[in-house]
Design a protein around this motif. Structure first.
Motif, PDB file in Angstrom:
ATOM      1  N   UNK A 223       0.857  -1.188   0.000  1.00  0.00           N
ATOM      2  CA  UNK A 223       0.000   0.000   0.000  1.00  0.00           C
ATOM      3  C   UNK A 223       0.888   1.231   0.000  1.00  0.00           C
ATOM      4  N   UNK A 224       0.547   2.190  -0.829  1.00  0.00           N
ATOM      5  CA  UNK A 224       1.254   3.473  -0.918  1.00  0.00           C
ATOM      6  C   UNK A 224       0.261   4.544  -0.491  1.00  0.00           C
ATOM      7  N   UNK A 225       0.596   5.303   0.569  1.00  0.00           N
ATOM      8  CA  UNK A 225      -0.371   6.258   1.118  1.00  0.00           C
ATOM      9  C   UNK A 225       0.315   7.541   1.551  1.00  0.00           C
ATOM     10  N   UNK A 226      -0.440   8.625   1.538  1.00  0.00           N
ATOM     11  CA  UNK A 226       0.088   9.924   1.919  1.00  0.00           C
ATOM     12  C   UNK A 226      -0.104  10.941   0.811  1.00  0.00           C
ATOM     13  N   UNK A 270      -7.647   7.606  -0.833  1.00  0.00           N
ATOM     14  CA  UNK A 270      -6.493   8.129  -1.529  1.00  0.00           C
ATOM     15  C   UNK A 270      -5.354   7.103  -1.436  1.00  0.00           C
ATOM     16  N   UNK A 271      -4.301   7.334  -2.212  1.00  0.00           N
ATOM     17  CA  UNK A 271      -3.197   6.387  -2.221  1.00  0.00           C
ATOM     18  C   UNK A 271      -3.445   5.274  -3.218  1.00  0.00           C
ATOM     19  N   UNK A 272      -2.605   4.244  -3.170  1.00  0.00           N
ATOM     20  CA  UNK A 272      -2.658   3.184  -4.173  1.00  0.00           C
ATOM     21  C   UNK A 272      -2.280   1.843  -3.552  1.00  0.00           C
ATOM     22  N   UNK A 273      -2.753   0.779  -4.174  1.00  0.00           N
ATOM     23  CA  UNK A 273      -2.422  -0.581  -3.767  1.00  0.00           C
ATOM     24  C   UNK A 273      -1.770  -1.289  -4.939  1.00  0.00           C
ATOM     25  N   UNK A 274      -0.723  -2.080  -4.651  1.00  0.00           N
ATOM     26  CA  UNK A 274       0.036  -2.752  -5.699  1.00  0.00           C
ATOM     27  C   UNK A 274       0.089  -4.249  -5.420  1.00  0.00           C
ATOM     28  N   UNK A 275      -0.306  -5.051  -6.394  1.00  0.00           N
ATOM     29  CA  UNK A 275      -0.325  -6.502  -6.287  1.00  0.00           C
ATOM     30  C   UNK A 275       0.650  -7.083  -7.298  1.00  0.00           C
TER      31      UNK A 275
END
Length: 440
Positions: A223-226, A270-275
């Motif tokens: 997870x990428x957040x901020x 907001x932010x992104x999730x990467x699989x």
């Protein structure tokens, strides 16, 4: 990475719309300069694209991408990644603390990571969260009937949150769903994955074309957040996802490995999730750190969960509380027809039967989850989660309080003598009851 629709990450020949047909690298030092490249194909049209990337002139890579049709698809390799590509080993060597069961717990930087969540960008390894692949022709209809979201109203590339509930609408877990061409991928909490799989399998009847598969160990999840997440996305050639709706996801390649990236970080929209596959996880992790992301462990993530107000299984989500008391309005469709728990939910709304609600609590001291909450000398609720704030200077909790007993700003008592001020939390404040959510 586990990618849907003819991608090498499928367990069968589902979707292999991308293939690296040539990779040439000229490396003069060990500087990190990688990029995520979107697949540029539609149907069976073949295209070639070359891209040169430079980092101060010290490193150059040339990628050639070829998109292939389903008939030319590749099988996903479920074999273990090379030992030198092991993500947990990489994190341990760099100072991260990893538990015996493979959870990245801490980088000894919890306060720095929490600050980065508010003012910069963090990356969190959530690979210990469960990932369930639901395939078969009846998959959307099946999940439509088994959970609270309107799956039959979603199309390939979209996503949503949905809630698994009991027949009486008691909460089990929140799942984040990605709708792919040949499957639906669900991300669930670490503690509920197996029980949810067992529950779903019980509801598959002989004629149902549905297959449930646990792909947790075959994939990795970040997870990428901020507020600075978008800057990193732009640097990685992923700017086409910026500003897209929550749950929107696309398939890419990274160093020749497939990866799916979606909008939203599970904690917030907001932010992104990467699989991705385990073999590509180390490269992705190192690249995100090199672009300025601060690593966050599961201890800080749990602290953030409580501060943000996101309910969790065995805490706020249990057979004690129903989905409306948990305030999960955005995950519930009120007009999709019959589904598990629907009658109870409809009755609660029609007859204003919601007796308590989940709230945040600014506490005066540490408090034990399970402690009673009183107001004017009467028991009005129960504390479900507790955490210390940054630098241990503050205390915060979540708890259920009777609807008519206390309001925002009221002071309640937790346990014997700990005071708490009823507070709003971001996750729940973003939920929209029917009166303000006409599209539900």
């Amino acid at each position: 990475m586990y990618v849907e629709n003819n991608n090498p990450l499928q367990s069968c020949t589902d979707m292999a719309m991308m293939r690296m047909v040539g990779v040439s690298c000229c490396i003069t030092n060990t500087a990190t300069a990688t990029a995520l490249l979107p697949c540029l194909c539609s149907g069976t049209i073949l295209r070639r694209r070359s891209l040169r990337l430079r980092n101060g002139g010290s490193r150059e890579r040339k990628f050639q991408l070829r998109c292939v049709s389903a008939s030319d698809s590749l099988q996903f390799d479920f074999s273990p990644p090379p030992i030198d590509h092991d993500l947990l080993d990489t994190i341990s060597v760099s100072g991260g603390k990893v538990s015996e069961d493979g959870v990245v717990e801490s980088f000894d930087n919890d306060d720095e990571a929490l600050d980065a969540f508010d003012n910069g960008v963090v990356v969190v390894d959530l690979s210990h969260f469960g990932r369930i692949r639901v395939s078969g022709d009846d998959r959307a209809h099946f999940l439509h009937n088994q959970t609270t979201a309107n799956f039959e109203g979603l199309t390939d590339g979209q996503g949503c949150d949905t809630v698994f509930v009991t027949p009486t609408a008691r909460t089990i877990d929140i799942a984040h769903a990605w709708i792919m061409k040949n499957a639906i991928m669900l991300t669930v909490s670490p503690t509920t994955c197996q029980s949810i799989i067992e529950m779903l399998n019980k509801y598959i009847f002989f004629a149902d074309k549905v297959e449930i598969k646990d792909i947790t160990k075959q994939t990795c999840l970040f997870a990428l957040a901020g507020p600075k997440s978008n800057e990193i996305m732009s640097k990685l050639n992923l700017g086409d996802l910026i500003g897209q709706p929550y749950g929107k996801h696309k398939h890419y390649t990274f160093d020749g490995m497939p990866i799916t990236v979606g909008v939203g970080s599970l904690m917030i929209e907001e932010g992104f999730t990467m699989l991705m596959s385990p073999g590509g996880a180390v490269s992705v992790w190192k690249t995100l750190l090199s672009e300025g992301a601060i690593p966050m462990g599961s201890v800080a993530w749990e602290k953030l969960r409580i501060i943000q107000g996101r309910p969790a299984p065995e805490r706020e989500l249990s057979k004690e509380f129903n989905v409306l008391e948990a305030g999960l309005w955005n995950s519930i469709s009120l007009n999709k027809g019959c589904y598990k728990g629907q009658e109870t939910i409809a009755r609660l709304i029609t007859y204003d039967g919601i007796k308590q609600r989940l709230c945040g609590l600014d506490l005066s001291a540490p408090a034990e989850p399970g402690s009673s909450i009183t107001f004017d000398g009467k028991k009005v609720g129960k504390l479900t989660s507790y955490t210390r704030g940054r630098n241990g200077s503050s205390h915060f909790g979540l708890g259920y309080i009777k609807k008519q007993a206390a309001s925002l700003g009221n002071t309640v008592t937790i346990g014997e003598d700990i005071s708490g001020i009823v507070a709003e939390v971001p996750y729940l404040s973003r939920q929209h009851p029917p009166s303000t959510n006409p599209s539900s």
